[in-house]
Every structure is written in structure tokens, then in C-alpha cells.
Design an enzyme around this catalytic site. Structure first.
Site, mmCIF file in Angstrom:
data_model
loop_
_atom_site.group_PDB
_atom_site.id
_atom_site.type_symbol
_atom_site.label_atom_id
_atom_site.label_comp_id
_atom_site.label_asym_id
_atom_site.label_seq_id
_atom_site.Cartn_x
_atom_site.Cartn_y
_atom_site.Cartn_z
ATOM 1 N N LYS A 100 0.933 -0.926 0.300
ATOM 2 C CA LYS A 100 -0.406 0.408 -0.133
ATOM 3 C C LYS A 100 0.723 1.212 0.121
ATOM 4 O O LYS A 100 0.517 1.653 -0.416
ATOM 5 C CB LYS A 100 -0.928 -0.083 1.133
ATOM 6 C CG LYS A 100 -2.288 -1.385 1.197
ATOM 7 C CD LYS A 100 -3.020 -0.849 1.766
ATOM 8 C CE LYS A 100 -4.288 -1.645 2.321
ATOM 9 N NZ LYS A 100 -4.876 -1.815 2.499
ATOM 10 N N LYS A 129 -12.634 -3.317 -8.283
ATOM 11 C CA LYS A 129 -13.928 -2.350 -9.007
ATOM 12 C C LYS A 129 -12.973 -1.593 -9.876
ATOM 13 O O LYS A 129 -13.498 -0.591 -10.467
ATOM 14 C CB LYS A 129 -14.474 -1.905 -7.592
ATOM 15 C CG LYS A 129 -13.267 -1.619 -6.533
ATOM 16 C CD LYS A 129 -14.037 -0.891 -5.594
ATOM 17 C CE LYS A 129 -12.491 0.083 -3.849
ATOM 18 N NZ LYS A 129 -11.984 -0.874 -3.798
ATOM 19 N N LYS A 165 -7.400 -10.246 -10.990
ATOM 20 C CA LYS A 165 -8.066 -10.583 -10.694
ATOM 21 C C LYS A 165 -9.218 -9.299 -9.929
ATOM 22 O O LYS A 165 -9.164 -8.896 -10.946
ATOM 23 C CB LYS A 165 -7.352 -10.509 -8.604
ATOM 24 C CG LYS A 165 -6.857 -11.574 -7.943
ATOM 25 C CD LYS A 165 -6.637 -11.775 -6.752
ATOM 26 C CE LYS A 165 -7.418 -11.096 -5.566
ATOM 27 N NZ LYS A 165 -6.692 -11.189 -5.065
#
Ligand code: TRP
Length: 327
Positions: free
Chosen positions: A114, A198, A195
Site C-alpha cells: 500500500k 472494482k 484478479k
């Protein structure tokens, strides 16, 4: 008393079928099993570690709570709440920071990933994220935590903290175990090597997509130049993905599907799959529309959930404070 089971989901956008199959479908089964004291929550605090807009965050929190309810998390069988309504989580988090090695947090895979993804916002919350997650679990002395593979490192960290706390201050925390259930890998419909996410809405099946959207996305899913419906994840990743989705939502074995579509073309197979998906989430779509108009009732459920959670957490945190010598 039944063993406590807990899990949370971050409110950070619409849920897709990968999220559903990887988490909530299992939550529902665990809730129905009657074997656990189930706690499910919206991990709203955790979601603040990524860039967000307050108004949008507010909507995402309510949307996730409504999804939980409309999908079947039942307030009579499980405790459903918002993380930020139970302040005991943050108190325990602070207490745990004193036994958390700095080095260990800096080696967490998710922190590294992240931080690289949002270089302009490497905030301390991103760093201490696993300590809050450990507190979420340990404050209830939860024995079981259903999580996906990506969260196993965090769960292992929670176990380490519990052990360390107990050996330093005396037995009070419970070491939680992960509950992994077999979940299919759900890939992007357009780019089946990636994968489902969204962030690529074109190839993503959201659970609240309309019937038209579901049909359109499935009919235009990437397949291959062969014509046989056959499972081959290497050579035919698109079709393999569709077969896995079909299997997960219909419980028809993949071998039986191959057989059933032996003499049929891809478009026939896709049409049937689209109907399976449309029907599977039909009840949910209807319930979601109804619950969206009952925001006060949703708040009522969440407030009652937080009240119950606070009672459980409150008892434990008192013991924990005492062990650490707080007065
Ligand atoms: N980190 C989890 C995720 O992103 C969400 C989460 C927060 C969680 N606290 C938790 C999951 C406690 C299980 C238990 O998926």
C-alpha cells in the site's frame, strides 16, 4: 458459551462477486451453523488509511451495512456493528502498541504494497493498521476469524501479540485461529489473468449490478478461439473463470458443466451463466432496494449491535487494563 467468531470488511466501494464468494458467503454459513457467537463489522476506521472523501466514505459505510443485512446477516443470529462505534477497539490498540516491535510492522506485506501504491500518502495509520486489526479481534477474545489469504499475515501477527501479552502480563488474551474456507479465484471478465477488481468496472460483476449489466458483462467476457466448453486455466483462463463462477453459484460440479455444455457453443453457456448470476442475486437486489429506504432501521440494527459489542469488549478491556497495571 459458544466460541466467539469475528470478521470485518472495509467500506471502500461496491462489493463484487469475488468479495461475496471470498467473505460474506462464508459469514452466512458460519452464522447459520449456530456453532459460534458471531460478530461482523464494517471496518470503517481501517478504510481511512487510504485516500477518501468524507461524503463518499459516509455512503460507502451505509452501503456496506445495507449489503450485510440484505445478503442475510441476521441481527438475531449475529452482532452487526460499525467498528468506529466501539471505542474499546482503539483503547486496546493503544495498549498493544507498547508491545509491538516497530520492525515487525515495517515488514508487513500489505504495508509495503500500500505504501508503494500511495506514495504521496504513507500515513501512520497504514503502518499501525495490523495493530488495530489485532485489537478488533483480541478485544472480544475471539477464537476464530474467517479471513482471506491476504489477511493471514495480519492474523498471525495478532496471534503473536496475544502470546506476547500473555507471557508479559498474565494470561488474558485468546490466540485467534483463522478459518479458511475454499473460495474460488474470481478473475476479471475482460482480462482473466487479473484478479476481479472494482478498479476495472468493465470486467467486474458487482453484486448489485442490474440484470442488464450482468448479462452484458457476461456476454462480452473474454474467452478464446476454441469452441469447446472445457476447464483449462492455463490455455483458457477466461472460460475457466466463468466455469468457476457458475460452479460457485450453482453448486454444479465443473465436470458436470463440461458435460452439460459438450455440444453447445460459448454463447449458449454464457447466456445460461448470466441467468444463474441474475437469479442468484435477485432476492438480494430486491431486499437492498427496500433497505435503502429504511436507513433509520439500519441505524437501529447497527446501534443495537454496537451496544452488545461494547458489553463484550468492555468486560475484557477492564481485565486487560488491570493486567497492565492501569488503575
Ligand atoms: N483488514 C481486513 C481486510 O481488509 C479487514 C479487517 C479489519 C478485519 N479488522 C479485522 C478482518 C478483524 C478480520 C478481523 O480484509
Amino acid at each position: 458459551m459458544k466460541p466467539v467468531l469475528i470478521s470485518g470488511i472495509q467500506p471502500s466501494g461496491r462489493l463484487h462477486i469475488g468479495n461475496y464468494l471470498g467473505a460474506i458467503k462464508n459469514f452466512l454459513e458460519l452464522q447459520e451453523s449456530g456453532k459460534y457467537e458471531c460478530l461482523f463489522f464494517v471496518a470503517d476506521w481501517h478504510s481511512l488509511t487510504e485516500n477518501f472523501d468524507p461524503k463518499e466514505k459516509n455512503e460507502q459505510i451505509m452501503d456496506l451495512a445495507i449489503n450485510f443485512i440484505a445478503l442475510g446477516i441476521n441481527p438475531n443470529l449475529a452482532t452487526l456493528f460499525l467498528q468506529s462505534h466501539v471505542l474499546e477497539h482503539t483503547e486496546l490498540m493503544w495498549l498493544l502498541t507498547s508491545i509491538t516491535p516497530f520492525g515487525e510492522l515495517s515488514r508487513m506485506t500489505q504495508f509495503k504494497d500500500k505504501s508503494a501504491r500511495q506514495e504521496e500518502n504513507v500515513n501512520v495509520g497504514l503502518f499501525t493498521y495490523p495493530v488495530l486489526m489485532a485489537a478488533d479481534i483480541l478485544v472480544y477474545k475471539a477464537a476464530f476469524v474467517p479471513v482471506g489469504e491476504d489477511q493471514l499475515q495480519h492474523l498471525e501477527f495478532a496471534r503473536t501479540l496475544a502470546r506476547k501479552f500473555n507471557s508479559k502480563f498474565g494470561e488474558v488474551l485468546v490466540e485467534p485461529k483463522s478459518l479458511m474456507t475454499a473460495t474460488p479465484k474470481v478473475m476479471d471478465l475482460k482480462e482473466p489473468k487479473k484478479k476481479m477488481s472494482k478498479s476495472m468496472p468493465g470486467g467486474c460483476l458487482f453484486i448489485d449490478d442490474t440484470e442488464e449489466e450482468i448479462r452484458k458483462k457476461i456476454m462480452s467476457a473474454t474467452t478464446d478461439s476454441e469452441t469447446v466448453v472445457r476447464y483449462d486455466d492455463e490455455k483458457k483462463p477466461g472460460l475457466a473463470n466463468l466455469l468457476r463462477i457458475y460452479n460457485a453459484l450453482s453448486s454444479v460440479a465443473i465436470a458436470d458443466l463440461e458435460n452439460q455444455y459438450k455440444d453447445k457453443n460459448y454463447s449458449h453457456f454464457k447466456k445460461d451463466l448470466a441467468e444463474v448470476v441474475v437469479n442468484y442475486f435477485a432476492d438480494f437486489r430486491e431486499k437492498k432496494m427496500v433497505w435503502k429506504k429504511r436507513e433509520e432501521e439500519v441505524m437501529g440494527i447497527l446501534n443495537e449491535g454496537a451496544r452488545k459489542a461494547k458489553i463484550m469488549a468492555g468486560k475484557n478491556i477492564a481485565d486487560i487494563r488491570g493486567k497492565m497495571g492501569l488503575v
